[in-house]
Design an enzyme around this catalytic site. Structure first.
Site, PDB file in Angstrom:
ATOM      1  N   CYS A 106       1.028  -0.581   0.243  1.00  0.00           N
ATOM      2  CA  CYS A 106      -0.265  -0.435   0.021  1.00  0.00           C
ATOM      3  C   CYS A 106       1.044   0.915  -0.517  1.00  0.00           C
ATOM      4  O   CYS A 106       1.545   1.473   0.867  1.00  0.00           O
ATOM      5  CB  CYS A 106      -0.915  -0.171   1.400  1.00  0.00           C
ATOM      6  SG  CYS A 106      -2.031   1.906   1.349  1.00  0.00           S
ATOM      7  N   CYS A 117      -9.872  14.919   4.008  1.00  0.00           N
ATOM      8  CA  CYS A 117     -10.698  14.932   4.852  1.00  0.00           C
ATOM      9  C   CYS A 117     -10.681  14.950   6.725  1.00  0.00           C
ATOM     10  O   CYS A 117     -10.018  14.761   7.597  1.00  0.00           O
ATOM     11  CB  CYS A 117     -10.946  12.865   4.373  1.00  0.00           C
ATOM     12  SG  CYS A 117     -11.069  13.556   3.026  1.00  0.00           S
ATOM     13  N   SER A 229     -13.704   6.805  -2.726  1.00  0.00           N
ATOM     14  CA  SER A 229     -13.846   6.493  -1.334  1.00  0.00           C
ATOM     15  C   SER A 229     -14.329   7.897  -1.379  1.00  0.00           C
ATOM     16  O   SER A 229     -14.603   8.432  -1.579  1.00  0.00           O
ATOM     17  CB  SER A 229     -12.169   7.536  -0.765  1.00  0.00           C
ATOM     18  OG  SER A 229     -11.031   6.967  -0.590  1.00  0.00           O
ATOM     19  N   LEU A 230     -16.106   7.358  -0.970  1.00  0.00           N
ATOM     20  CA  LEU A 230     -17.132   7.437  -0.912  1.00  0.00           C
ATOM     21  C   LEU A 230     -17.471   8.086   0.571  1.00  0.00           C
ATOM     22  O   LEU A 230     -18.015   9.175   0.772  1.00  0.00           O
ATOM     23  CB  LEU A 230     -18.223   6.823  -1.616  1.00  0.00           C
ATOM     24  CG  LEU A 230     -19.266   7.087  -2.146  1.00  0.00           C
ATOM     25  CD1 LEU A 230     -18.865   8.213  -3.369  1.00  0.00           C
ATOM     26  CD2 LEU A 230     -20.127   6.523  -2.126  1.00  0.00           C
ATOM     27  N   HIS A 231     -17.648   7.750   1.197  1.00  0.00           N
ATOM     28  CA  HIS A 231     -18.129   7.465   2.899  1.00  0.00           C
ATOM     29  C   HIS A 231     -19.368   8.138   3.302  1.00  0.00           C
ATOM     30  O   HIS A 231     -19.836   8.708   4.042  1.00  0.00           O
ATOM     31  CB  HIS A 231     -16.920   8.659   3.186  1.00  0.00           C
ATOM     32  CG  HIS A 231     -15.439   7.767   3.010  1.00  0.00           C
ATOM     33  ND1 HIS A 231     -15.143   6.600   3.478  1.00  0.00           N
ATOM     34  CD2 HIS A 231     -14.448   8.838   2.474  1.00  0.00           C
ATOM     35  CE1 HIS A 231     -13.970   6.554   2.643  1.00  0.00           C
ATOM     36  NE2 HIS A 231     -13.387   8.266   2.624  1.00  0.00           N
ATOM     37  N   CYS A 348      -3.690   5.489   6.735  1.00  0.00           N
ATOM     38  CA  CYS A 348      -2.789   6.183   6.411  1.00  0.00           C
ATOM     39  C   CYS A 348      -2.112   7.504   6.604  1.00  0.00           C
ATOM     40  O   CYS A 348      -2.968   8.251   8.009  1.00  0.00           O
ATOM     41  CB  CYS A 348      -2.677   6.180   5.157  1.00  0.00           C
ATOM     42  SG  CYS A 348      -4.115   7.484   4.683  1.00  0.00           S
TER      43      CYS A 348
HETATM   44  N1  SAH Z   1      -6.206   9.749  -1.029  1.00  0.00           N
HETATM   45  C1  SAH Z   1      -7.352   8.703  -1.428  1.00  0.00           C
HETATM   46  C2  SAH Z   1      -6.098   7.472  -1.197  1.00  0.00           C
HETATM   47  C3  SAH Z   1      -5.673   7.483   0.018  1.00  0.00           C
HETATM   48  S1  SAH Z   1      -6.402   7.495   1.422  1.00  0.00           S
HETATM   49  C4  SAH Z   1      -8.153   8.418  -0.592  1.00  0.00           C
HETATM   50  O1  SAH Z   1      -8.909   8.358  -0.090  1.00  0.00           O
HETATM   51  O2  SAH Z   1      -8.971   7.167  -1.636  1.00  0.00           O
HETATM   52  C5  SAH Z   1      -6.658   5.843   1.411  1.00  0.00           C
HETATM   53  C6  SAH Z   1      -7.748   5.006   2.113  1.00  0.00           C
HETATM   54  O3  SAH Z   1      -7.971   5.059   3.986  1.00  0.00           O
HETATM   55  C7  SAH Z   1      -9.132   6.037   2.088  1.00  0.00           C
HETATM   56  O4  SAH Z   1     -10.698   5.274   1.315  1.00  0.00           O
HETATM   57  C8  SAH Z   1      -9.542   6.966   2.808  1.00  0.00           C
HETATM   58  O5  SAH Z   1     -10.726   6.537   3.280  1.00  0.00           O
HETATM   59  C9  SAH Z   1      -8.671   5.424   4.012  1.00  0.00           C
HETATM   60  N2  SAH Z   1      -8.483   6.720   5.766  1.00  0.00           N
HETATM   61  C10 SAH Z   1      -8.504   7.328   5.810  1.00  0.00           C
HETATM   62  N3  SAH Z   1      -8.034   7.249   6.722  1.00  0.00           N
HETATM   63  C11 SAH Z   1      -8.656   6.440   8.217  1.00  0.00           C
HETATM   64  C12 SAH Z   1      -8.823   6.179   9.124  1.00  0.00           C
HETATM   65  N4  SAH Z   1      -8.360   6.879   9.592  1.00  0.00           N
HETATM   66  N5  SAH Z   1      -9.361   4.824   8.839  1.00  0.00           N
HETATM   67  C13 SAH Z   1      -9.800   3.925   7.972  1.00  0.00           C
HETATM   68  N6  SAH Z   1      -9.629   3.982   6.215  1.00  0.00           N
HETATM   69  C14 SAH Z   1      -9.326   4.977   6.710  1.00  0.00           C
HETATM   70 FE1  SF4 Z   2      -8.669  12.143   2.112  1.00  0.00          FE
HETATM   71 FE2  SF4 Z   2      -7.713  10.215   1.129  1.00  0.00          FE
HETATM   72 FE3  SF4 Z   2      -6.525  13.043   1.751  1.00  0.00          FE
HETATM   73 FE4  SF4 Z   2      -6.330  10.759   3.461  1.00  0.00          FE
HETATM   74  S1  SF4 Z   2      -5.449  10.829   2.024  1.00  0.00           S
HETATM   75  S2  SF4 Z   2      -7.417  13.612   3.437  1.00  0.00           S
HETATM   76  S3  SF4 Z   2      -8.808  10.225   3.029  1.00  0.00           S
HETATM   77  S4  SF4 Z   2      -8.231  12.168  -0.232  1.00  0.00           S
END
Ligand code: SAH
Ligand code: SF4
Length: 358
Positions: A106, A117, A229-231, A348
């Protein structure tokens, strides 16, 4: 300025460099194989190259591997997260997961992330810079070397999958991300099938369209898996969790997803981080099912990994059951992701955060 890295050259660039040095045309391909097939760690290992050339390469393009500043391994030993230091001192996280008979890296695409986010440790820490294609690819090579050294993996395919789901938003670093995908799937190099590569994006609509138009070397569309990444399935809620939704709202995002599916023939994965009392209600599940009607899609439900700067909690088992019951009834395929990495803060950006607090 740091000297250039060999991982930042494309094959044509390497060819031009070596031909400029008076080397025969086959040399570049030889070096390429040392870098991406044999995973050489040092120019001196490239014993099929003349010594004088190795010395010249070492002086001109130092082969510096990312430095591991910290490693965390989960208690079951299946997940490993490394904090890597780049040539300019910036740090990124990269994770190796071994389950479901896969060996998945990853990897990160940016140092930090500008999207912000609410629940994401990377987003909470802000944005530093884009990674180069070489810095993205080097993370996969890093774990491929570790796996190969351990043995018990196919020598020609130490990693089975790569997910661009580490730190950063890949579609905000589009050229380097695309180059990294081509580099990882290069049949003359790392040879990872594009179907084994997943790109996760928060939903940058124009870049999703751009990606749909990209070609693989076979001239067909890219075969990678796109994950969104919808949420949240209502704009009101998604605007709060994922700030970019105010620019690219759900109608525009789903229209882009439909165009992507029709142009590439690939299904899309939707990521949904479940947060207790925020987006784990049956009503959100119904709204999600409405959005996904008629789309070839799969939903990944990920219970929140708590982060210091966000008060949210993962949902109860009952809430997960109520949410998934709706999806089941509505015929939406889904997986609930196990939270195996939790004790190594596999969300991450979390290891980097810990390191900074110290
Ligand atoms: N920026 C991109 C890719 C990196 S984040 C994106 O947002 O898709 C990768 C994934 O990790 C995303 O689906 C994100 O929502 C999730 N993620 C981030 N913080 C998280 C957390 N605290 N707990 C679980 N998943 C998380
Ligand atoms: Fe949102 Fe993905 Fe950036 Fe984290 S890494 S702030 S989940 S877009």
């Amino acid at each position: 300025m740091n000297p250039p890295s060999p991982y930042d050259l494309s094959l044509p660039e390497l060819q031009a460099l070596l031909e400029g040095w008076g080397e025969p045309p086959f040399r570049a391909r030889q070096v390429w194989e040392w870098l991406y097939v044999h995973l050489a760690e040092d120019w001196d290992q490239m014993t099929s190259l003349p010594r004088s050339l190795r010395e010249r390469l070492a002086a001109h393009l130092p082969l510096v591997l990312p430095r591991v500043l910290a490693t965390q391994v989960s208690s079951d030993g299946l997940t490993r997260k490394d904090l890597l230091q780049l040539a300019d001192g910036e740090t990124i996280e990269t994770v190796l997961m071994r389950y479901e008979r896969r060996r998945t890296a990853c990897i990160s695409t940016q140092v930090g992330c500008p999207i912000g986010c609410l629940f994401c440790a990377t987003g909470q820490a802000g944005f530093r810079r884009n990674l180069s294609a070489g810095e993205i690819v080097a993370q996969a090579l890093h774990f491929a070397r570790i796996l190969r050294a351990e043995g018990s993996v196919p020598a020609d395919r130490p990693l089975s999958n790569v997910v661009l789901m580490g730190m950063g938003e890949p579609l905000l670093n589009y050229p380097a991300t695309l180059e990294a995908i081509h580099r990882l799937s290069d049949p003359q190099g790392f040879r990872l099938g594009q179907r084994h590569i997943t790109l996760s994006t928060v939903g940058i609509v124009p870049e999703i369209d751009r990606l749909a138009g990209e070609k693989s070397p076979s001239r067909g569309p890219l075969q990678i898996t796109l994950a969104i990444s919808l949420h949240a399935a209502t704009d009101e809620l998604r605007n709060r969790l994922v700030p970019i939704n105010r620019r690219y709202g759900l109608d525009a995002l789903f229209a882009a997803c439909r165009r992507y599916i029709s142009r590439t023939g690939r299904r899309i994965s939707f990521e949904w981080v479940l947060i207790a009392g925020v987006n784990d209600s049956p009503a959100q599940a119904e709204a999600l099912a409405d959005r996904l009607q008629g789309l070839t899609a799969h939903v990944n439900l990920i219970p929140l990994n708590p982060t210091p700067a966000y008060e949210g909690k993962p949902p109860s088992r009952q809430a997960i059951a109520a949410f998934t019951e709706v999806l089941e009834r509505r015929g939406i395929p889904f997986t609930v992701r196990l939270r195996r990495g939790i004790e190594i803060q596999a969300g991450c950006g979390q290891l980097r955060g810990v390191k900074r607090e110290k």
